[in-house]
Design a protein around this motif. Structure first.
Motif, mmCIF file in Angstrom:
data_model
loop_
_atom_site.group_PDB
_atom_site.id
_atom_site.type_symbol
_atom_site.label_atom_id
_atom_site.label_comp_id
_atom_site.label_asym_id
_atom_site.label_seq_id
_atom_site.Cartn_x
_atom_site.Cartn_y
_atom_site.Cartn_z
ATOM 1 N N SER A 70 18.309 5.088 79.898
ATOM 2 C CA SER A 70 19.633 5.645 80.190
ATOM 3 C C SER A 70 20.052 6.657 79.118
ATOM 4 N N VAL A 71 19.764 6.382 77.859
ATOM 5 C CA VAL A 71 20.128 7.304 76.782
ATOM 6 C C VAL A 71 19.315 8.591 76.903
ATOM 7 N N THR A 72 18.031 8.461 77.199
ATOM 8 C CA THR A 72 17.185 9.642 77.363
ATOM 9 C C THR A 72 17.667 10.486 78.531
ATOM 10 N N LEU A 73 18.000 9.859 79.644
ATOM 11 C CA LEU A 73 18.492 10.602 80.809
ATOM 12 C C LEU A 73 19.815 11.302 80.511
ATOM 13 N N VAL A 74 20.719 10.634 79.818
ATOM 14 C CA VAL A 74 21.992 11.253 79.449
ATOM 15 C C VAL A 74 21.737 12.418 78.498
ATOM 16 N N ALA A 75 20.804 12.258 77.566
ATOM 17 C CA ALA A 75 20.481 13.335 76.628
ATOM 18 C C ALA A 75 19.956 14.560 77.371
ATOM 19 N N VAL A 76 19.034 14.353 78.305
ATOM 20 C CA VAL A 76 18.495 15.474 79.084
ATOM 21 C C VAL A 76 19.610 16.104 79.919
ATOM 22 N N ALA A 77 20.412 15.286 80.563
ATOM 23 C CA ALA A 77 21.483 15.789 81.431
ATOM 24 C C ALA A 77 22.580 16.505 80.650
ATOM 25 N N ALA A 78 22.709 16.227 79.367
ATOM 26 C CA ALA A 78 23.757 16.874 78.560
ATOM 27 C C ALA A 78 23.608 18.390 78.548
ATOM 28 N N ALA A 79 22.405 18.882 78.768
ATOM 29 C CA ALA A 79 22.184 20.332 78.766
ATOM 30 C C ALA A 79 22.894 21.022 79.928
ATOM 31 N N VAL A 80 23.214 20.281 80.978
ATOM 32 C CA VAL A 80 23.852 20.871 82.158
ATOM 33 C C VAL A 80 25.323 21.201 81.885
ATOM 34 N N VAL A 81 25.944 20.436 81.014
ATOM 35 C CA VAL A 81 27.365 20.615 80.705
ATOM 36 C C VAL A 81 27.486 21.517 79.473
ATOM 37 N N PRO A 82 28.224 22.614 79.589
ATOM 38 C CA PRO A 82 28.333 23.512 78.432
ATOM 39 C C PRO A 82 28.757 22.782 77.156
ATOM 40 N N PHE A 83 27.985 23.003 76.110
ATOM 41 C CA PHE A 83 28.247 22.508 74.756
ATOM 42 C C PHE A 83 28.114 20.997 74.587
ATOM 43 N N ALA A 84 27.687 20.273 75.598
ATOM 44 C CA ALA A 84 27.607 18.811 75.510
ATOM 45 C C ALA A 84 26.466 18.333 74.624
ATOM 46 N N THR A 85 25.480 19.181 74.360
ATOM 47 C CA THR A 85 24.340 18.734 73.557
ATOM 48 C C THR A 85 24.736 18.437 72.110
ATOM 49 N N VAL A 86 25.740 19.145 71.595
ATOM 50 C CA VAL A 86 26.145 18.917 70.205
ATOM 51 C C VAL A 86 26.829 17.560 70.036
ATOM 52 N N PRO A 87 27.856 17.225 70.839
ATOM 53 C CA PRO A 87 28.427 15.885 70.678
ATOM 54 C C PRO A 87 27.427 14.778 71.022
ATOM 55 N N LEU A 88 26.521 15.040 71.955
ATOM 56 C CA LEU A 88 25.493 14.046 72.265
ATOM 57 C C LEU A 88 24.611 13.816 71.046
ATOM 58 N N GLU A 89 24.196 14.910 70.389
ATOM 59 C CA GLU A 89 23.375 14.783 69.173
ATOM 60 C C GLU A 89 24.123 13.996 68.114
ATOM 61 N N ARG A 90 25.400 14.279 67.932
ATOM 62 C CA ARG A 90 26.206 13.544 66.931
ATOM 63 C C ARG A 90 26.276 12.060 67.283
ATOM 64 N N SER A 91 26.399 11.775 68.568
ATOM 65 C CA SER A 91 26.495 10.381 69.015
ATOM 66 C C SER A 91 25.209 9.610 68.728
ATOM 67 N N VAL A 92 24.065 10.181 69.085
ATOM 68 C CA VAL A 92 22.816 9.461 68.838
ATOM 69 C C VAL A 92 22.525 9.364 67.343
ATOM 70 N N GLU A 93 22.974 10.368 66.583
ATOM 71 C CA GLU A 93 22.823 10.315 65.123
ATOM 72 C C GLU A 93 23.641 9.163 64.543
ATOM 73 N N ARG A 94 24.921 9.065 64.950
ATOM 74 C CA ARG A 94 25.797 7.988 64.447
ATOM 75 C C ARG A 94 25.242 6.612 64.782
ATOM 76 N N ARG A 95 24.586 6.507 65.930
ATOM 77 C CA ARG A 95 24.048 5.209 66.371
ATOM 78 C C ARG A 95 22.686 4.910 65.747
ATOM 79 N N GLY A 96 22.197 5.800 64.905
ATOM 80 C CA GLY A 96 20.925 5.571 64.227
ATOM 81 C C GLY A 96 19.706 5.818 65.102
ATOM 82 N N LEU A 97 19.892 6.496 66.234
ATOM 83 C CA LEU A 97 18.791 6.696 67.169
ATOM 84 C C LEU A 97 17.869 7.851 66.804
#
Length: 159
Positions: A70-97
């Motif tokens: 689910s996390v991988t799919l959300v990460a890939v899908a984040a590219a579809v939404v403008p600018f969503a890749t940056v907050p997604l990256e911050r989120s996975v970073e905060r979670r230690g992923l």
């Protein structure tokens, strides 16, 4: 500088967001200021390449870091939404992923014996070849997409 999963994911997520900004600015120039097709014809493929590079990177990093599907799919899908890749990256970073280096050694985890994990480990231990394969994959996909034309025209000639 050692290219870790964190550094690669962060760089490609940022590049994808920056190219979204370029594409949106190009669309504003074209439709808002009658600048013609040139801005979009340049920014579109640049963004498309960054989009594909991000999607492949999210998939590789997700597999390597053993993210839940689910996390991988959300990460890939984040590219579809403008600018969503940056907050997604911050989120996975905060979670230690994004912690740690590349998983180049098998563990006792049965998942490490799957063909996908074995292939990924092999590619990660052969970075030059892996890079060539990724670039070739991006080139083939971009060529097909450029031949198809802008996404707004896909299916327009069918039937």
């Amino acid at each position: 500088m050692h290219l870790t999963p964190r550094r690669l994911f962060r760089a490609v997520a940022l590049a994808e967001a920056v190219t979204w900004a370029l594409l949106l600015a190009a669309m504003l120039a074209k439709y808002g200021f009658d600048a013609g097709d040139l801005p979009v014809s340049v920014a579109g493929p640049v963004h498309g390449l960054a989009f594909l590079a991000y999607a492949l990177t999210a998939l590789v990093v997700g597999l390597d870091r053993r993210w839940p599907r689910s996390v991988t799919l959300v990460a890939v899908a984040a590219a579809v939404v403008p600018f969503a890749t940056v907050p997604l990256e911050r989120s996975v970073e905060r979670r230690g992923l994004l912690d740690g280096g590349w998983a180049t050694e098998a563990t006792d985890d049965p998942a490490d014996r799957t063909p996908v994990r074995r292939a990924l480990r092999w590619m990660l231990t052969h970075p030059a070849l892996f890079t060539v394969l990724l670039v070739a994959t991006l080139a083939v996909v971009m060529s097909v997409l450029l031949a198809l034309g802008p996404p707004t025209e896909w299916g327009a000639h069918a039937g």
